[in-house]
Design a protein around this motif. Structure first.
Motif, PDB file in Angstrom:
ATOM      1  N   GLN A 199      -4.268   7.023  12.593  1.00 18.76           N
ATOM      2  CA  GLN A 199      -3.855   8.420  12.577  1.00 18.76           C
ATOM      3  C   GLN A 199      -3.690   8.921  11.146  1.00 18.76           C
ATOM      4  OE1 GLN A 199      -0.635   9.235  15.296  1.00 18.76           O
ATOM      5  NE2 GLN A 199      -1.476   7.901  16.884  1.00 18.76           N
ATOM      6  N   GLU A 200      -4.427   9.955  10.822  1.00 16.85           N
ATOM      7  CA  GLU A 200      -4.467  10.460   9.450  1.00 16.85           C
ATOM      8  C   GLU A 200      -3.188  11.181   9.038  1.00 16.85           C
ATOM      9  OE1 GLU A 200      -6.718  10.033   7.079  1.00 16.85           O
ATOM     10  OE2 GLU A 200      -7.833   8.707   8.409  1.00 16.85           O
ATOM     11  N   ASP A 201      -2.363  11.591   9.988  1.00 21.42           N
ATOM     12  CA  ASP A 201      -1.155  12.326   9.623  1.00 21.42           C
ATOM     13  C   ASP A 201      -0.009  11.415   9.204  1.00 21.42           C
ATOM     14  OD1 ASP A 201      -1.001  11.366  12.209  1.00 21.42           O
ATOM     15  OD2 ASP A 201       0.235  13.028  12.952  1.00 21.42           O
ATOM     16  N   LEU A 202      -0.210  10.116   9.260  1.00 25.56           N
ATOM     17  CA  LEU A 202       0.807   9.185   8.771  1.00 25.56           C
ATOM     18  C   LEU A 202       0.577   8.907   7.294  1.00 25.56           C
ATOM     19  CD1 LEU A 202       1.424   8.740  11.797  1.00 25.56           C
ATOM     20  CD2 LEU A 202       1.813   6.334  11.259  1.00 25.56           C
ATOM     21  N   ALA A 203       1.661   8.784   6.534  1.00 28.26           N
ATOM     22  CA  ALA A 203       1.574   8.486   5.107  1.00 28.26           C
ATOM     23  C   ALA A 203       1.161   7.039   4.897  1.00 28.26           C
ATOM     24  CB  ALA A 203       2.926   8.750   4.438  1.00 28.26           C
ATOM     25  N   ASP A 204       0.549   6.765   3.760  1.00 27.96           N
ATOM     26  CA  ASP A 204       0.168   5.397   3.433  1.00 27.96           C
ATOM     27  C   ASP A 204       1.376   4.467   3.470  1.00 27.96           C
ATOM     28  OD1 ASP A 204      -2.400   6.244   3.144  1.00 27.96           O
ATOM     29  OD2 ASP A 204      -2.546   5.848   0.998  1.00 27.96           O
ATOM     30  N   TRP A 205       2.535   4.966   3.018  1.00 31.54           N
ATOM     31  CA  TRP A 205       3.746   4.138   3.013  1.00 31.54           C
ATOM     32  C   TRP A 205       4.117   3.704   4.423  1.00 31.54           C
ATOM     33  CZ3 TRP A 205       8.740   4.826   5.049  1.00 31.54           C
ATOM     34  CH2 TRP A 205       9.686   3.902   4.593  1.00 31.54           C
ATOM     35  N   GLN A 206       3.982   4.603   5.401  1.00 28.33           N
ATOM     36  CA  GLN A 206       4.284   4.233   6.778  1.00 28.33           C
ATOM     37  C   GLN A 206       3.345   3.127   7.272  1.00 28.33           C
ATOM     38  OE1 GLN A 206       4.123   8.649   7.799  1.00 28.33           O
ATOM     39  NE2 GLN A 206       5.460   7.900   9.420  1.00 28.33           N
ATOM     40  N   LYS A 207       2.086   3.232   6.907  1.00 27.12           N
ATOM     41  CA  LYS A 207       1.107   2.256   7.394  1.00 27.12           C
ATOM     42  C   LYS A 207       1.312   0.882   6.765  1.00 27.12           C
ATOM     43  CE  LYS A 207      -2.364   5.672   8.686  1.00 27.12           C
ATOM     44  NZ  LYS A 207      -3.772   6.102   8.628  1.00 27.12           N
ATOM     45  N   ILE A 208       1.880   0.846   5.561  1.00 20.08           N
ATOM     46  CA  ILE A 208       2.217  -0.451   4.969  1.00 20.08           C
ATOM     47  C   ILE A 208       3.112  -1.243   5.913  1.00 20.08           C
ATOM     48  CG2 ILE A 208       3.640  -1.536   3.179  1.00 20.08           C
ATOM     49  CD1 ILE A 208       2.515   0.470   1.188  1.00 20.08           C
ATOM     50  N   TRP A 209       4.129  -0.573   6.453  1.00 25.97           N
ATOM     51  CA  TRP A 209       5.112  -1.279   7.282  1.00 25.97           C
ATOM     52  C   TRP A 209       4.590  -1.542   8.682  1.00 25.97           C
ATOM     53  CZ3 TRP A 209       8.254  -3.743   4.514  1.00 25.97           C
ATOM     54  CH2 TRP A 209       8.578  -3.240   3.246  1.00 25.97           C
ATOM     55  N   ILE A 210       3.663  -0.696   9.149  1.00 26.49           N
ATOM     56  CA  ILE A 210       3.016  -0.980  10.432  1.00 26.49           C
ATOM     57  C   ILE A 210       2.204  -2.275  10.331  1.00 26.49           C
ATOM     58  CG2 ILE A 210       1.254  -0.162  12.051  1.00 26.49           C
ATOM     59  CD1 ILE A 210       2.179   2.708  11.325  1.00 26.49           C
ATOM     60  N   LEU A 211       1.449  -2.415   9.231  1.00 26.56           N
ATOM     61  CA  LEU A 211       0.696  -3.649   9.024  1.00 26.56           C
ATOM     62  C   LEU A 211       1.620  -4.847   8.829  1.00 26.56           C
ATOM     63  CD1 LEU A 211      -2.310  -2.546   6.769  1.00 26.56           C
ATOM     64  CD2 LEU A 211      -2.432  -3.611   9.030  1.00 26.56           C
ATOM     65  N   GLY A 234       3.661  -3.993 -18.156  1.00 29.13           N
ATOM     66  CA  GLY A 234       2.517  -3.528 -17.394  1.00 29.13           C
ATOM     67  C   GLY A 234       2.788  -2.173 -16.769  1.00 29.13           C
ATOM     68  N   VAL A 235       2.036  -1.871 -15.736  1.00 28.36           N
ATOM     69  CA  VAL A 235       2.150  -0.591 -15.034  1.00 28.36           C
ATOM     70  C   VAL A 235       2.779  -0.838 -13.673  1.00 28.36           C
ATOM     71  CG1 VAL A 235       0.884   1.376 -14.091  1.00 28.36           C
ATOM     72  CG2 VAL A 235       0.131   0.307 -16.236  1.00 28.36           C
ATOM     73  N   PRO A 236       3.804  -0.083 -13.292  1.00 30.59           N
ATOM     74  CA  PRO A 236       4.424  -0.286 -11.983  1.00 30.59           C
ATOM     75  C   PRO A 236       3.499   0.150 -10.855  1.00 30.59           C
ATOM     76  CG  PRO A 236       5.346   1.657 -13.049  1.00 30.59           C
ATOM     77  CD  PRO A 236       4.457   0.994 -14.061  1.00 30.59           C
ATOM     78  N   ILE A 237       3.754  -0.378  -9.667  1.00 27.47           N
ATOM     79  CA  ILE A 237       3.087   0.069  -8.450  1.00 27.47           C
ATOM     80  C   ILE A 237       4.028   1.085  -7.803  1.00 27.47           C
ATOM     81  CG2 ILE A 237       2.013  -0.624  -6.286  1.00 27.47           C
ATOM     82  CD1 ILE A 237       0.766  -1.916  -8.753  1.00 27.47           C
ATOM     83  N   THR A 238       3.590   2.332  -7.707  1.00 25.39           N
ATOM     84  CA  THR A 238       4.453   3.408  -7.222  1.00 25.39           C
ATOM     85  C   THR A 238       3.767   4.160  -6.092  1.00 25.39           C
ATOM     86  OG1 THR A 238       5.475   3.692  -9.405  1.00 25.39           O
ATOM     87  CG2 THR A 238       5.683   5.519  -7.853  1.00 25.39           C
ATOM     88  N   ILE A 239       4.512   4.420  -5.038  1.00 21.32           N
ATOM     89  CA  ILE A 239       3.981   5.132  -3.874  1.00 21.32           C
ATOM     90  C   ILE A 239       4.984   6.185  -3.436  1.00 21.32           C
ATOM     91  CG2 ILE A 239       4.988   3.555  -2.154  1.00 21.32           C
ATOM     92  CD1 ILE A 239       2.351   3.810  -0.582  1.00 21.32           C
ATOM     93  N   GLU A 240       4.494   7.266  -2.832  1.00 17.20           N
ATOM     94  CA  GLU A 240       5.375   8.301  -2.314  1.00 17.20           C
ATOM     95  C   GLU A 240       6.015   7.832  -1.009  1.00 17.20           C
ATOM     96  OE1 GLU A 240       6.358  11.290  -3.632  1.00 17.20           O
ATOM     97  OE2 GLU A 240       5.365  10.484  -5.427  1.00 17.20           O
ATOM     98  N   VAL A 241       7.337   7.877  -0.978  1.00 15.28           N
ATOM     99  CA  VAL A 241       8.114   7.421   0.182  1.00 15.28           C
ATOM    100  C   VAL A 241       8.759   8.633   0.850  1.00 15.28           C
ATOM    101  CG1 VAL A 241      10.015   5.969   0.959  1.00 15.28           C
ATOM    102  CG2 VAL A 241       8.590   5.229  -0.974  1.00 15.28           C
ATOM    103  N   PRO A 242       8.520   8.875   2.137  1.00 19.32           N
ATOM    104  CA  PRO A 242       9.137  10.015   2.819  1.00 19.32           C
ATOM    105  C   PRO A 242      10.656   9.943   2.768  1.00 19.32           C
ATOM    106  CG  PRO A 242       7.382   9.069   4.165  1.00 19.32           C
ATOM    107  CD  PRO A 242       7.629   8.109   3.033  1.00 19.32           C
ATOM    108  N   LYS A 243      11.280  11.107   2.600  1.00 19.28           N
ATOM    109  CA  LYS A 243      12.738  11.211   2.644  1.00 19.28           C
ATOM    110  C   LYS A 243      13.154  11.738   4.010  1.00 19.28           C
ATOM    111  CE  LYS A 243      14.846  12.797  -1.042  1.00 19.28           C
ATOM    112  NZ  LYS A 243      15.238  13.656  -2.196  1.00 19.28           N
ATOM    113  N   PRO A 244      14.421  11.537   4.381  1.00 23.89           N
ATOM    114  CA  PRO A 244      14.881  12.058   5.677  1.00 23.89           C
ATOM    115  C   PRO A 244      14.805  13.575   5.770  1.00 23.89           C
ATOM    116  CG  PRO A 244      16.407  10.409   4.821  1.00 23.89           C
ATOM    117  CD  PRO A 244      15.454  10.713   3.719  1.00 23.89           C
ATOM    118  N   PHE A 245      14.952  14.256   4.639  1.00 26.17           N
ATOM    119  CA  PHE A 245      14.992  15.716   4.662  1.00 26.17           C
ATOM    120  C   PHE A 245      13.596  16.297   4.871  1.00 26.17           C
ATOM    121  CE2 PHE A 245      18.344  14.139   1.812  1.00 26.17           C
ATOM    122  CZ  PHE A 245      19.443  14.529   2.562  1.00 26.17           C
ATOM    123  N   ARG A 246      13.528  17.327   5.693  1.00 30.23           N
ATOM    124  CA  ARG A 246      12.252  17.963   6.027  1.00 30.23           C
ATOM    125  C   ARG A 246      12.252  19.404   5.536  1.00 30.23           C
ATOM    126  NH1 ARG A 246      10.425  14.606  10.421  1.00 30.23           N
ATOM    127  NH2 ARG A 246       8.456  15.767  10.410  1.00 30.23           N
TER     128      ARG A 246
END
Length: 541
Positions: free
Chosen positions: A428-440, A70-82
């Motif tokens: 807050q719109e400035d948070l990435a979707d990945w961050q909100k996954i873990w908040i939920l 099938g097709v993987p579920i892939t999301i952009e995950v923030p890295k420590p480096f800025r």
């Protein structure tokens, strides 16, 4: 090796199929998913409640030659480096990111099974005096690898030992640019084949890898699962061999390589040969992160910090069993909302050394996240609020830590201030979707949520701009905590959603009133192979 059309269904010879240890693969998937980049309780539910049926489905399709990845579920995950902000300001720039993936259950268990079959070959071809990451555990262990803490400590010991040399004065630190995204799948398969991996399995493994990343010309492997860690670490074994043949002391942790040299001049011939070697594997050195440094620079600020870490490790090791202490610097997090699997809430630990280590976090720039990843899971286990103010203040500053921060905050989710803080972040719109996954995920641990959080989760679910991984978590949250009107909204939204989110809604129906639960099963149970497995799991819940 015969070419395999990766776009067509395939099978595996029955003799090879019967040799696969499916129970081990399932056990390891259940263990591995705790550290996934994506929170997917509806998939985890299948592994735990319908694992045997999942194995039978995969075996049947492989035996009949009808297996299609099938097709993987892939999301952009923030890295420590800025990204650096080149102005006279302390402001941090945007985070770099990497793709984090999970597979649907059929693909994940096969990927794990194929990796388990490759593990003994990889072990025999890995120079563990030079490669310290992802060291394989015993064959029948639930975790494929020894704890990260153990592996990292062994690396530090090796570096310390090499640094004692009176003749080697410099260290070439080599970092590979975009390592997981660049490696050549065909080269990887050939390396495995040369080492003795059966062609009947290697061709199937390649078919899966190509399917998952085919739009990148057979480059790269998925990040975030143990089979990928195994294959990625093995891909650099030729570099270890190259350095061994040159008689150069080296230590590698994934794609970070430390090479000890007698002088700056001796680096020239090494680099002239190393760069083409890497290029032959479709890899390049990261110019921004590779450097030639005096060996003393490796430990300029480490001794005091290492002593603090050692004291904290000793303190906790005396109070916890090894399996309880296997926190892998915070990556291992249990996110299970099953009422019948709650853990013991009465852990009473003495954490003086751990608190001293955590209090030093601002004293060691560049090591903040290592300290947090170690300490926060321990504080969570002890239900200590010692780091609560710190985590709340740092949450938005360190996007890459959202999973670990959320796991810690979930310990105090019954506190109104913590719930309010996390709920406010959802909007807050400035948070990435990945961050909100873990908040939920953290908010899901509450006994009775505030209506504000249900409303925000509903808004996320209905927002087509949001990633399906986030919308799936939002659907489960609304399905669990929403009232009748919210559940009616889920039912009416169902037809327009992706199969992944539909399955999340179906999973959430297990907590609905009996009539609604029966209607969900009658209407949705056969919508996909994933739904079929969920139906079996729901019957056993």
């Amino acid at each position: 090796m015969a070419e395999l059309n990766t776009s067509k269904p395939f099978g595996i010879d029955e003799v090879a199929l019967n040799k696969i240890d499916w129970k081990l693969a399932l056990k390891r998937v259940i263990h591995d998913q705790r550290s996934d980049f994506i929170y997917a309780p509806h998939l985890n539910f299948i592994y735990r409640k319908a694992g045997d049926e999942l194995v039978e489905v995969v075996r049947r399709d492989l035996k009949n030659g009808q297996y299609s990845p099938g097709v993987p579920i892939t999301i952009e995950v923030p890295k420590p480096f800025r990204i650096r902000v080149k102005v006279k300001s302390k402001r941090l720039g945007p985070s770099y990111s990497r793709p984090g993936s999970i597979l649907l259950p059929r693909d994940r268990i096969l990927y794990q099974a194929l990796a388990d079959e490759a593990a003994p070959i990889v072990k025999n071809r890995t120079d563990t005096t030079r490669s310290f990451s992802h060291v394989l555990a015993a064959y029948d262990e639930p975790s494929m690898f020894l704890p990260t803490r153990h592996c990292w400590n062994q690396l530090q010991k090796a570096l310390s030992q090499y640094a004692k040399s009176k003749t080697d004065r410099y260290v070439l630190k080599v970092d590979i640019a975009n390592f997981f995204g660049s490696l050549n799948q065909h080269t990887l398969i050939n390396e495995l084949g040369d080492a003795g991996y059966p062609s009947g399995l290697s061709s199937r493994l390649e078919a899966m890898l190509v399917r998952y990343t085919g739009d990148r010309s057979s480059r790269g492997i998925l990040q975030g699962m143990h089979p990928s860690d195994l294959l990625g670490n093995y891909y650099l074994a030729p570099v270890d061999r190259f350095l061994s043949e040159r008689g150069m002391p080296s230590a590698r942790y994934v794609d970070d390589i430390y090479i000890f040299l007698k002088s700056v001049d001796s680096a020239d011939p090494l680099v002239r040969d190393l760069v083409p070697l890497l290029r032959s594997y479709d890899l390049v050195m990261n110019e921004a992160k590779s450097a030639l440094i005096p060996k003393s620079s490796l430990f300029t600020e480490e001794p005091d910090l290492e002593a603090l870490f050692a004291a904290a490790v000793d303190e906790v090791a005396e109070q916890l069993k090894e399996e309880e202490f296997d926190a892998d610097y915070g990556f291992q997090s249990e996110w299970d909302d099953d009422d019948d699997e709650d853990g013991d809430d009465d852990t009473d630990l003495e954490l003086e050394a751990t608190k001293i280590l955590f209090a030093s976090v601002s004293d060691y720039p560049g090591n903040e996240e290592n300290i947090e990843r170690f300490c926060l899971p321990i504080f969570a286990t002890a239900q200590s609020d010692y780091a609560l103010e710190h985590v709340i203040a740092a949450f938005k500053k360190r996007p890459a830590m959202a999973q670990i921060y959320s796991s810690y905050l979930a310990t105090f989710i019954e506190q109104q201030s913590v719930r309010g803080f996390l709920t406010a972040l959802l909007s807050q719109e400035d948070l990435a979707d990945w961050q909100k996954i873990w908040i939920l995920a953290a908010l899901s641990q509450v006994g009775r949520p505030d209506d504000d959080s249900v409303r925000e989760a509903t808004r996320i679910l209905q927002d087509q701009r949001r990633h399906e991984a986030l919308r799936g978590v939002a659907a489960i949250f609304v399905g669990r905590f929403g009232d009748h009107a919210r559940r009616k909204m889920l039912v009416s939204s169902y037809p327009s959603l992706s199969m992944y989110v539909q399955a999340a809604i179906y999973y959430s129906s297990r907590r609905w009133p009996k009539v609604e639960r029966n209607n969900a099963r009658a209407n949705w149970s056969g919508h996909s192979p994933l739904h079929n497995l969920l139906t079996v799991a729901l019957e056993r819940a």
